[in-house]
Design a protein around this motif. Structure first.
Motif, mmCIF file in Angstrom:
data_model
loop_
_atom_site.group_PDB
_atom_site.id
_atom_site.type_symbol
_atom_site.label_atom_id
_atom_site.label_comp_id
_atom_site.label_asym_id
_atom_site.label_seq_id
_atom_site.Cartn_x
_atom_site.Cartn_y
_atom_site.Cartn_z
ATOM 1 N N THR A 355 8.642 88.466 62.690
ATOM 2 C CA THR A 355 7.236 88.840 62.845
ATOM 3 C C THR A 355 6.770 88.147 61.121
ATOM 4 O OG1 THR A 355 6.235 90.558 63.447
ATOM 5 C CG2 THR A 355 6.297 89.406 64.974
ATOM 6 N N GLU A 356 7.791 88.640 60.855
ATOM 7 C CA GLU A 356 7.300 88.902 59.412
ATOM 8 C C GLU A 356 7.670 87.986 58.507
ATOM 9 O OE1 GLU A 356 9.105 92.001 57.588
ATOM 10 O OE2 GLU A 356 7.493 93.488 57.237
ATOM 11 N N HIS A 357 8.235 86.691 59.437
ATOM 12 C CA HIS A 357 8.586 85.512 57.917
ATOM 13 C C HIS A 357 7.854 84.463 59.000
ATOM 14 C CE1 HIS A 357 9.770 84.801 62.900
ATOM 15 N NE2 HIS A 357 9.483 83.788 62.805
ATOM 16 N N LEU A 358 7.025 84.092 59.892
ATOM 17 C CA LEU A 358 5.652 83.785 59.804
ATOM 18 C C LEU A 358 4.974 83.502 58.485
ATOM 19 C CD1 LEU A 358 4.399 84.727 63.024
ATOM 20 C CD2 LEU A 358 5.482 82.659 62.322
ATOM 21 N N ALA A 359 4.541 85.098 57.522
ATOM 22 C CA ALA A 359 3.972 84.952 56.226
ATOM 23 C C ALA A 359 4.925 84.503 55.619
ATOM 24 C CB ALA A 359 3.511 86.597 56.379
ATOM 25 N N THR A 360 4.343 82.812 55.048
ATOM 26 C CA THR A 360 4.927 81.930 54.296
ATOM 27 C C THR A 360 3.767 82.015 53.132
ATOM 28 O OG1 THR A 360 4.014 79.926 54.893
ATOM 29 C CG2 THR A 360 6.500 80.134 55.745
ATOM 30 N N HIS A 361 2.624 82.754 52.830
ATOM 31 C CA HIS A 361 1.927 82.161 51.846
ATOM 32 C C HIS A 361 1.847 83.796 51.848
ATOM 33 C CE1 HIS A 361 3.716 78.455 51.982
ATOM 34 N NE2 HIS A 361 3.155 78.014 50.820
ATOM 35 N N VAL A 362 1.549 84.526 51.133
ATOM 36 C CA VAL A 362 0.690 85.789 50.996
ATOM 37 C C VAL A 362 -0.563 85.733 49.350
ATOM 38 C CG1 VAL A 362 0.746 88.207 50.652
ATOM 39 C CG2 VAL A 362 2.164 86.955 51.985
ATOM 40 N N MET A 363 -1.949 86.351 49.732
ATOM 41 C CA MET A 363 -2.284 85.976 48.640
ATOM 42 C C MET A 363 -3.926 86.043 48.321
ATOM 43 S SD MET A 363 -3.500 81.783 49.641
ATOM 44 C CE MET A 363 -2.204 81.353 50.282
ATOM 45 N N PRO A 364 -4.142 86.319 47.679
ATOM 46 C CA PRO A 364 -5.652 87.739 47.504
ATOM 47 C C PRO A 364 -6.784 86.579 48.620
ATOM 48 C CG PRO A 364 -5.733 86.758 45.542
ATOM 49 C CD PRO A 364 -3.948 86.119 46.460
ATOM 50 N N LEU A 365 -8.176 87.210 48.860
ATOM 51 C CA LEU A 365 -9.165 86.533 50.005
ATOM 52 C C LEU A 365 -9.596 85.031 49.160
ATOM 53 C CD1 LEU A 365 -10.436 86.473 52.652
ATOM 54 C CD2 LEU A 365 -12.230 88.470 51.692
ATOM 55 N N ASP A 366 -9.489 85.514 47.532
ATOM 56 C CA ASP A 366 -10.904 84.948 46.872
ATOM 57 C C ASP A 366 -9.467 83.410 46.776
ATOM 58 O OD1 ASP A 366 -12.347 86.737 45.793
ATOM 59 O OD2 ASP A 366 -11.576 87.256 44.245
ATOM 60 N N GLN A 367 -8.670 83.102 47.196
ATOM 61 C CA GLN A 367 -7.846 81.953 47.453
ATOM 62 C C GLN A 367 -8.017 81.409 49.044
ATOM 63 O OE1 GLN A 367 -3.929 82.163 45.596
ATOM 64 N NE2 GLN A 367 -4.818 83.598 43.744
ATOM 65 N N PHE A 387 -4.131 86.732 53.963
ATOM 66 C CA PHE A 387 -5.305 87.043 53.110
ATOM 67 C C PHE A 387 -5.390 88.470 52.756
ATOM 68 C CE2 PHE A 387 -7.059 83.002 54.256
ATOM 69 C CZ PHE A 387 -6.834 82.232 53.289
ATOM 70 N N GLN A 388 -5.482 88.963 51.461
ATOM 71 C CA GLN A 388 -4.909 90.702 51.380
ATOM 72 C C GLN A 388 -6.856 91.069 51.032
ATOM 73 O OE1 GLN A 388 -2.045 90.593 48.340
ATOM 74 N NE2 GLN A 388 -0.154 91.875 49.725
ATOM 75 N N PRO A 389 -7.915 91.084 51.888
ATOM 76 C CA PRO A 389 -8.933 91.311 50.941
ATOM 77 C C PRO A 389 -9.057 92.233 50.084
ATOM 78 C CG PRO A 389 -8.585 91.223 54.078
ATOM 79 C CD PRO A 389 -7.376 91.636 53.580
ATOM 80 N N ASN A 390 -8.381 93.696 50.668
ATOM 81 C CA ASN A 390 -8.414 94.566 49.372
ATOM 82 C C ASN A 390 -7.245 94.541 48.731
ATOM 83 O OD1 ASN A 390 -10.840 96.059 51.053
ATOM 84 N ND2 ASN A 390 -10.172 95.503 52.394
ATOM 85 N N GLY A 391 -6.900 93.639 48.474
ATOM 86 C CA GLY A 391 -5.475 94.353 47.007
ATOM 87 C C GLY A 391 -4.328 94.190 47.876
ATOM 88 N N ALA A 392 -3.032 93.708 47.234
ATOM 89 C CA ALA A 392 -1.779 94.434 47.576
ATOM 90 C C ALA A 392 -1.408 95.712 48.362
ATOM 91 C CB ALA A 392 -0.944 94.104 46.317
ATOM 92 N N THR A 393 -0.924 95.771 49.376
ATOM 93 C CA THR A 393 -1.271 97.347 50.058
ATOM 94 C C THR A 393 0.851 97.802 50.134
ATOM 95 O OG1 THR A 393 -1.212 95.946 52.633
ATOM 96 C CG2 THR A 393 -3.135 97.029 51.254
ATOM 97 N N SER A 394 0.944 98.795 50.530
ATOM 98 C CA SER A 394 2.361 99.166 50.932
ATOM 99 C C SER A 394 2.295 99.955 52.558
ATOM 100 C CB SER A 394 2.493 99.834 49.648
ATOM 101 O OG SER A 394 1.579 101.558 49.763
ATOM 102 N N SER A 395 3.483 100.254 52.902
ATOM 103 C CA SER A 395 3.280 99.768 53.926
ATOM 104 C C SER A 395 5.146 100.372 54.348
ATOM 105 C CB SER A 395 3.140 99.491 55.645
ATOM 106 O OG SER A 395 3.656 98.180 55.353
#
Length: 397
Positions: A355-367, A387-395
């Motif tokens: 499923t990860e390949h669907l995320a072609t563009h990752v950006m902060p919520l401000d954008q 969108f990453q509303p709380n900034g980049a995360t690791s997992s």
């Protein structure tokens, strides 16, 4: 908190809104790690779904971390990493007992609005207008999740945040179509639409035993993803006569199962598409059934069809004669994700579903506003904007 809000037709803005709070003892509050655009959001932005109000928080596909729990919550604790089904279901009514979760009698606090449109109310959905409950959406730093023991699912340690994100809506919606279409081992399945939902329907069909799966679209980046990550065949409807090509690949019969994963703003070619487009723009019909018609004509006699793309109202030139005379079985539904999400997370964990390949563009919520424009206009090969509303995360990966 910051949130991406609907401010008018084709208009969005990042605004400051009130933080969500526990309203019912079965609620949880989730700190959103990732949330994504969805093709059905474009129907809201374009004004084709009534019931939107300025300031409504958008977004219905998300995952995050539990930061607050209601007193009656039993399956979740603070710190849990969860993916949340986009539809809201109580888990106790007759429809939930039949695992028809998107038809829940209690998930939508505004049932009269859809009873007037469709004869019955369906369940609630995050950020999908006040017709489906008026719930604040996930394009925000935090979101309230009602009936959390039913609709929030703990993410296995081996599943990344990004993979879990699409177990919220795209994958279970695809699974709803593939399972509801009655696929049997050896079937040929054709899927209209190579977005996230269409790709997940295709992969679900393969895991359910389909022998041949063919996905129809026009965008090369999506068709490439289908071939590379899903493993299905593809057709470009701008280059091929789809009905003729599908019959050629099936010994003259047509597919056993057809799945329409496009919905009310389908693109196409030829006079019928122009007719649909003009009528929709003039509000003489609410939905463009271009792909839906083609799927009906392509399906073999006695075959099955599942309508998975979102339709809101009425369409013109619907070929009911073809359905009746060909002996087709036609079904449709919003996603019953509560039934499928645990299975989907296991498929991801087992390496059987990408499923990860669907995320072609990752950006902060401000954008977010730029992300939606990119997604809507298919710029830069955008399949999904995340969108990453709380900034980049690791997992875990």
């Amino acid at each position: 908190m910051k949130a991406l809000c609907w401010t008018g037709i084709n208009k969005t803005a990042v605004e400051t809104v009130d933080d969500p709070t526990i309203l019912n003892d079965r609620d949880i509050i989730v700190k959103v790690r990732l949330t994504t655009t969805c093709g059905s959001d474009l129907h809201l932005l374009g004004g084709y779904i009534p019931g939107m109000r300025a300031g409504d928080v958008l977004g219905h596909e998300f995952m995050g971390e539990v930061v607050e729990v209601g007193n009656a919550v039993r399956r979740h604790t603070i710190g849990d990493r969860v993916t949340v089904c986009s539809f809201i279901a109580c888990g106790q009514c007759w429809y939930c007992s039949q695992q028809l979760f998107s038809l829940c009698d209690n998930g939508n606090p505004n049932p009269a609005l859809t009873e007037g449109m469709w004869g019955s109310a369906i369940g609630g959905c995050f950020a999908y207008s006040h017709l489906l409950g008026g719930f604040a959406g996930s394009h925000a730093e935090y979101v309230r999740v009602p009936y959390a023991d039913q609709g929030a699912f703990t993410v296995p340690d081996g599943v990344s945040d990004m993979a879990a994100l699409f177990a919220s809506d795209a994958a279970p919606t695809g699974w709803t179509g593939a399972d509801g279409a009655g696929i049997t081992p050896g079937d040929t399945v054709a899927v209209w639409g190579a977005g996230g939902v269409g790709q997940m329907a295709a992969r679900g069909a393969m895991l359910m035993g389909a022998e041949q799966v063919i996905v129809i679209d026009r965008l090369p980046e999506r068709l490439q993803q289908v071939r590379q990550h899903i493993g299905a065949e593809t057709l470009d409807y701008t280059d091929d006569n789809i009905v003729a090509e599908l019959k050629e690949r099936t010994g003259g019969r047509g597919p056993d199962v057809v799945i329409e994963a496009v919905g009310m703003e389908a693109h196409g070619t030829g006079p019928s598409y122009l007719y649909d487009q003009v009528k929709q723009q003039l509000r003489l019909q609410s939905d463009r059934p271009t792909a839906l018609r083609e799927a009906i004509y392509a399906c073999r006699k006695g075959g099955n069809m599942f309508i998975l793309g979102v339709f809101g109202g009425v369409v013109d030139k619907f070929p009911v004669g073809a359905i009746m005379n060909k002996g087709m079985t036609v079904r449709g539904a919003q996603q019953h994700g509560h039934r499928y999400i645990p299975r989907i997370l296991q498929h991801i964990d087992n390496g059987e579903l990408s499923t990860e390949h669907l995320a072609t563009h990752v950006m902060p919520l401000d954008q977010g506003p730029q992300g939606y424009q990119m997604f809507k206009n298919k710029k830069d090969g955008c399949v999904r904007a995340v969108f990453q509303p709380n900034g980049a995360t690791s997992s875990p990966t």
